[in-house]
Write a protein that holds these residues in place. Sequence first.
Motif, PDB file in Angstrom:
ATOM      1  N   LEU A 170       1.806   6.738   7.851  1.00 43.26           N
ATOM      2  CA  LEU A 170       2.909   7.853   7.850  1.00 43.26           C
ATOM      3  C   LEU A 170       2.551   8.387   6.293  1.00 43.26           C
ATOM      4  O   LEU A 170       2.604   9.576   6.426  1.00 43.26           O
ATOM      5  CB  LEU A 170       4.170   7.557   8.315  1.00 43.26           C
ATOM      6  N   ASP A 171       2.845   7.705   5.246  1.00 45.95           N
ATOM      7  CA  ASP A 171       2.760   8.053   4.025  1.00 45.95           C
ATOM      8  C   ASP A 171       1.418   8.850   3.564  1.00 45.95           C
ATOM      9  O   ASP A 171       1.341   9.876   3.104  1.00 45.95           O
ATOM     10  CB  ASP A 171       3.006   7.010   2.889  1.00 45.95           C
ATOM     11  N   MET A 172       0.506   8.259   4.120  1.00 47.15           N
ATOM     12  CA  MET A 172      -1.029   9.037   3.992  1.00 47.15           C
ATOM     13  C   MET A 172      -0.936  10.073   4.716  1.00 47.15           C
ATOM     14  O   MET A 172      -1.540  11.086   4.363  1.00 47.15           O
ATOM     15  CB  MET A 172      -1.966   7.852   4.633  1.00 47.15           C
ATOM     16  N   ILE A 229       0.922  -1.271   0.083  1.00 45.00           N
ATOM     17  CA  ILE A 229      -0.102   0.120   0.003  1.00 45.00           C
ATOM     18  C   ILE A 229       0.880   1.278   0.007  1.00 45.00           C
ATOM     19  O   ILE A 229       0.505   2.112  -0.597  1.00 45.00           O
ATOM     20  CB  ILE A 229      -0.973   0.130   1.347  1.00 45.00           C
ATOM     21  N   ARG A 230       2.050   1.378   0.867  1.00 42.13           N
ATOM     22  CA  ARG A 230       2.828   2.525   0.920  1.00 42.13           C
ATOM     23  C   ARG A 230       3.502   2.843  -0.534  1.00 42.13           C
ATOM     24  O   ARG A 230       3.712   3.955  -0.701  1.00 42.13           O
ATOM     25  CB  ARG A 230       3.698   2.695   2.020  1.00 42.13           C
ATOM     26  N   ASP A 231       3.679   1.640  -1.304  1.00 42.73           N
ATOM     27  CA  ASP A 231       4.441   1.971  -2.560  1.00 42.73           C
ATOM     28  C   ASP A 231       3.497   2.679  -3.421  1.00 42.73           C
ATOM     29  O   ASP A 231       3.941   3.817  -4.173  1.00 42.73           O
ATOM     30  CB  ASP A 231       4.789   0.882  -3.100  1.00 42.73           C
ATOM     31  N   GLU A 275      -7.829   1.047   3.990  1.00 40.26           N
ATOM     32  CA  GLU A 275      -7.678   0.754   5.129  1.00 40.26           C
ATOM     33  C   GLU A 275      -6.153   1.035   5.471  1.00 40.26           C
ATOM     34  O   GLU A 275      -5.503   0.599   4.716  1.00 40.26           O
ATOM     35  CB  GLU A 275      -8.093  -0.359   5.707  1.00 40.26           C
ATOM     36  N   VAL A 276      -5.881   1.774   6.602  1.00 40.07           N
ATOM     37  CA  VAL A 276      -4.490   1.725   6.904  1.00 40.07           C
ATOM     38  C   VAL A 276      -4.250   0.642   7.886  1.00 40.07           C
ATOM     39  O   VAL A 276      -4.960   0.673   8.921  1.00 40.07           O
ATOM     40  CB  VAL A 276      -3.746   3.231   7.400  1.00 40.07           C
ATOM     41  N   ARG A 277      -2.974  -0.115   7.753  1.00 37.65           N
ATOM     42  CA  ARG A 277      -2.723  -1.199   8.600  1.00 37.65           C
ATOM     43  C   ARG A 277      -1.469  -1.058   9.407  1.00 37.65           C
ATOM     44  O   ARG A 277      -0.962  -1.797   9.941  1.00 37.65           O
ATOM     45  CB  ARG A 277      -2.807  -2.460   8.261  1.00 37.65           C
TER      46      ARG A 277
END
Length: 433
Positions: A298-300, A272-274, A291-293
Amino acid sequence: MALRDRVNRADRTPSEPDDLITRYRDRLLEEIDLDELARLAPAQRRARLERILGSLLSIEGPVMSSRERSQLIQRIVDDSLGLGVLEPLLADETVTEIMVNGPNDVFVERGGRLERVPTTFSSMEHLYQTIDRIVSTVNRRVDESSPMVDARLPTGERVNVIIPPLALDGPTLTIRRFPTPFRLADLIGKGTLDDHLALLLGACVRAKLNILVTGGTGSGKTTFLNALSGLIPDDERIVTIEDAAELSLQQEHVVRLESRPANVEGVGLVAIRDLVRNSLRMRPDRIIVGEVRGGETLDMLQAMNTGHEGSLTTVHANSATDALGRLETLASMSELELPIDTIRDQINSALDLVIHLDRGADGVRRVAEVQALVSHRREDYRVEQVSRFVQDDLVLERTVTGRFVHQPLPDDLRARLLRAGEAVPAAFGAVTR
Ligand SMILES: Nc1ncnc2c1ncn2[C@@H]1O[C@H](COP(=O)(O)OP(=O)(O)OP(=O)(O)O)[C@@H](O)[C@H]1O
Ligand SMILES: [Mg+2]
């Protein structure tokens, strides 16, 4: 060797009709031309199989009534196409989730409630065959070396499979259906929120507030996120980022990105972060992360703080305030290893609104509370409640009554809405604190 060949044959408990089904399913597979079948539309495919099977049965089948015959045809065709014995459950509009815990335990969720259904698989092997067929349609496989699969079917359902030795009691299959996605107006009808809150959220989304949706498992986070995304104006470029794509946005200008697990050799992972980082170079007006897991949090947050306002995401949390702590923990999982007060600074500057969902004793998913994050910089978090659902004392078992209570908006929020040309709905008061 296919998984089914390795399944202990002693698990089979064949009964007579099941034997007939197996025999004629195999006969049917001998008779049909798979390439030709693949060229047909789904409805024609079914009709074709029914016709071939009908003639096979009249030539070599046992004597049976026409009702038995058509039931047999139906079961064999169901079993040869798509999800096999699960097809009728999938065809049932009221079923939102199908859960198979081994060949004899099938449950569904209807209207927010779990119930057991009489559907069974004829044997453990039969269940494995169905699982093999489902995962092979999405070019995935499940076996001892990759005993967990999470995938999205071409028809949109999300499927999760986990098999022994990880699942102790047998192969476990969970299918989540996505009926026509709910719009915010539909959710009002379902009791999830009231008109006043819907008006406010509409203004907040248009005014590009950064919003976090929280709740427990299955509390309706993704559904709510989808409905909120529906309020984004048509002329904005939206990038959605998910692990298994579930969001279904109606706007014209949507780019959908989906992460990819590592392959069997352990390479090829796209996290997701990529995707979040990549999306920044795609000129998005809005970034929506399903969803952040983990570290992608942090990127978001950084994206929200660097000109990508109006971004939306969800996080698993037990309350709106718990969510901030969760975000902090998740953001600290990033390899950047920022000090905690820097992370707090990021959260305070990024986030405007937290919407917490909860599933009541009556199965209804509701906005339990909406909090505005009003703290700045490195301060401790300060939230002000904007709305909450106040439940009456439980009158009857599994019945919940109550009302949504709204508070005047914090000044900062009010000012942001007004600056964006949005009206503040009357329920959120004109009082200046
Ligand atoms: N407000 C709602 N009213 C009625 N049904 C809902 C509502 N929200 C979601 N559902 C149904 O509940 C199920 C779970 O919803 P959803 O996937 O949105 O939850 P989630 O919190 O994202 O779950 P997860 O924790 O697994 O990601 C779906 O079948 C969905 O159709
Ligand atoms: Mg979800």
